[in-house]
Scaffold this motif. Structure first.
Motif, PDB file in Angstrom:
ATOM      1  N   ALA A 119       0.854  -1.230   0.013  1.00 17.48           N
ATOM      2  CA  ALA A 119       0.093  -0.017  -0.115  1.00 17.48           C
ATOM      3  C   ALA A 119       0.805   1.342   0.046  1.00 17.48           C
ATOM      4  O   ALA A 119       1.746   1.364   0.515  1.00 17.48           O
ATOM      5  CB  ALA A 119      -0.813  -0.035   1.056  1.00 17.48           C
ATOM      6  N   PRO A 120       0.385   2.505  -0.715  1.00 17.09           N
ATOM      7  CA  PRO A 120       1.316   3.524  -0.514  1.00 17.09           C
ATOM      8  C   PRO A 120       1.394   4.006   0.960  1.00 17.09           C
ATOM      9  O   PRO A 120       0.408   4.425   1.560  1.00 17.09           O
ATOM     10  CB  PRO A 120       0.354   4.462  -1.519  1.00 17.09           C
ATOM     11  N   ALA A 121       2.494   4.071   1.197  1.00 16.54           N
ATOM     12  CA  ALA A 121       2.970   4.393   2.835  1.00 16.54           C
ATOM     13  C   ALA A 121       4.086   5.322   2.861  1.00 16.54           C
ATOM     14  O   ALA A 121       4.982   5.449   1.745  1.00 16.54           O
ATOM     15  CB  ALA A 121       3.301   3.216   3.619  1.00 16.54           C
ATOM     16  N   PHE A 122       4.251   6.309   3.781  1.00 19.79           N
ATOM     17  CA  PHE A 122       5.214   7.447   3.561  1.00 19.79           C
ATOM     18  C   PHE A 122       5.997   7.513   4.856  1.00 19.79           C
ATOM     19  O   PHE A 122       5.659   7.131   5.917  1.00 19.79           O
ATOM     20  CB  PHE A 122       4.322   8.726   3.646  1.00 19.79           C
ATOM     21  N   PRO A 123       7.218   7.632   4.676  1.00 25.04           N
ATOM     22  CA  PRO A 123       8.142   7.819   6.052  1.00 25.04           C
ATOM     23  C   PRO A 123       7.620   8.842   7.031  1.00 25.04           C
ATOM     24  O   PRO A 123       6.930   9.760   6.828  1.00 25.04           O
ATOM     25  CB  PRO A 123       9.434   8.482   5.281  1.00 25.04           C
ATOM     26  N   VAL A 124       7.621   8.338   8.257  1.00 23.22           N
ATOM     27  CA  VAL A 124       7.126   9.046   9.287  1.00 23.22           C
ATOM     28  C   VAL A 124       8.114   8.849  10.653  1.00 23.22           C
ATOM     29  O   VAL A 124       8.894   7.960  10.651  1.00 23.22           O
ATOM     30  CB  VAL A 124       5.809   8.159  10.059  1.00 23.22           C
ATOM     31  N   ARG A 125       8.329  10.159  11.200  1.00 22.68           N
ATOM     32  CA  ARG A 125       9.026  10.499  12.337  1.00 22.68           C
ATOM     33  C   ARG A 125       8.157  10.878  13.526  1.00 22.68           C
ATOM     34  O   ARG A 125       7.298  11.951  13.041  1.00 22.68           O
ATOM     35  CB  ARG A 125      10.041  11.420  12.081  1.00 22.68           C
TER      36      ARG A 125
END
Length: 422
Positions: A119-125
């Motif tokens: 699934a389209p996922a994005f870098p997270v901090r």
């Protein structure tokens, strides 16, 4: 004034726009940590740069950010179940991890199929009480920029989010406009104004408590690696001494406002062209009382602010809560620093046309914001380097101090000249 063409370049941030391409080069706040308070808590819909996402905290406490609509048949994952290490779509039970791995597809239980899907996922901090994400091109992902408030103990920091229904640039420009402080925030900035007498506000928490009654500050501006900083110089009663209020602008929408006891970091994050999420972080050497800050900002009244949804609720339907009778004692008839700032931003309309304005020398920092941002849009379009991108921002600060005639105002914050590339 700003041409309509340049106004559109700066204000439009959706996919496929030049301003949106520039914005997508940076890490952005998407929610506060408090909005995802515990593992497997309800997911959160996120609107960022004209696109929709879902944020969730999995069973281990890790935060994920996915496109809102399920990759299978487009149902919203914000309605989904957060359980057993992932988020599950209600429609057909497809389950996704925080990294976008497809964990289960109950209506097509083929492990080979799930293994090759993502699934389209994005870098997270998660830093400083805020969840940050990068939603731009993978090959251009920059280093994560740290702010000073990320390094203090949690009790020395308060993080708030205020969703306001207007374009981000209106709020950015208001924050970089020092001359408005002594006028719009008259009651807090210049107590005694009704009697034509200046009494300094002793509240060490209030960022609008000015040290001078001068309503026509002289501005000096200098470009920096993170954007620019400027000083507003105000006359004082002491010969050869001015009050110097130094404020930075951090590309693409950040600023820091000084108060005697704390620093107020403000990030005006565009949800879309006509909605903004203001992330406000107050930090200092002493513990910060959240309820005191909420009261100072005027957000303790539900007429102005919904603390559950983080939404600024006042509008033209109730004249932003303005009390005309109260204006006998209050300059604005409003209560609170944020209430006054948000009401003015909203009063300009959802997206202000700057081609109709008439500027004066006190607006120099506002015009510099526009110049620096237009430069950023141009550089992003050319694939060039952007100010602030990937910088360690812990040395960026603000101050309000006395400055003797002949002294360099830049020496008040020497770290601004030393901010290194990450």
């Amino acid at each position: 004034m700003l041409s309509q063409q340049d106004n559109e370049l700066l204000c439009r941030v959706g996919p496929g726009t030049p301003g949106g391409a520039m914005m997508r080069r940076f890490w952005h706040p998407v929610c506060t940590s408090a909005q995802l308070p515990e593992p497997d808590c309800p997911p959160l819909r996120v609107r960022l740069l004209g696109e929709d996402y879902v944020a969730f905290r999995d069973s281990s406490g890790r935060v994920g950010l996915l496109e809102e609509l399920c990759m299978h048949r487009g149902a919203s994952l914000a309605l989904g179940r957060v359980e057993e290490g992932g988020i599950r779509c209600l429609y057909h039970g497809w389950k996704f991890s925080a990294t976008g791995a497809v964990m289960e597809t109950p209506n097509h239980a083929d492990p080979k199929y799930t293994a090759r899907m993502k699934a389209p996922a994005f870098p997270v901090r998660e830093e400083g009480g805020i969840v940050w994400a990068y939603v731009g091109p993978k090959e251009l992902e920059p280093a994560f920029s740290r702010y000073a408030f990320m390094d203090v103990e949690p009790e020395h920091r308060v993080v708030l989010r205020i969703n306001v229904s207007c374009n981000y640039l209106q709020l950015v420009e208001g924050g970089e406009d020092s001359s408005h402080v002594g006028v719009l925030h008259t009651n807090m900035a210049r107590p005694g104004w009704k009697d034509n007498a200046f009494t300094r506000n002793p509240d060490v928490v209030n960022p609008a408590a000015l040290a001078s009654n001068d309503l026509e500050p002289a501005l000096k501006i200098e470009d920096t690696a993170f954007g620019f900083h400027y000083v507003a110089l105000r006359k004082t009663d002491t010969p050869r001494v001015q009050n110097a209020r130094v404020v930075p602008f951090i590309v693409p929408y950040g600023r820091i406002i000084p108060a005697p006891a704390y620093q107020f970091t403000v990030l005006e994050v565009p949800a879309d062209d006509t909605h903004t999420s203001t992330f406000l972080v107050i930090h200092g050497k002493e513990p910060v009382n959240e309820e005191r800050i909420i009261e100072l900002l005027g957000l303790n009244d539900p007429m102005y602010y919904n603390r559950k949804t983080c939404t600024f609720t006042a509008s033209w339907t109730n004249s932003f809560g303005q009390d005309r009778a109260y204006m006998k004692e209050s300059w604005t008839g409003l209560r609170g620093v944020e209430v006054e700032d948000a009401a003015i931003g909203l009063s300009q309309g959802p997206l202000y046309d700057r081609s109709r304005e008439h500027l004066v020398p006190a607006d120099q920092a506002v015009t510099r914001v526009r110049r620096v941002m237009l430069e950023a849009v141009r550089r992003a379009g050319e694939g060039g380097p952007l100010r602030a991108l990937g910088l360690d921002l812990r040395g960026v600060s603000a101050c309000d101090a006395d400055l003797e005639e002949g002294s360099a105002w830049q020496d008040l914050l020497p770290s601004h000249r030393e901010t290194p590339l990450a």
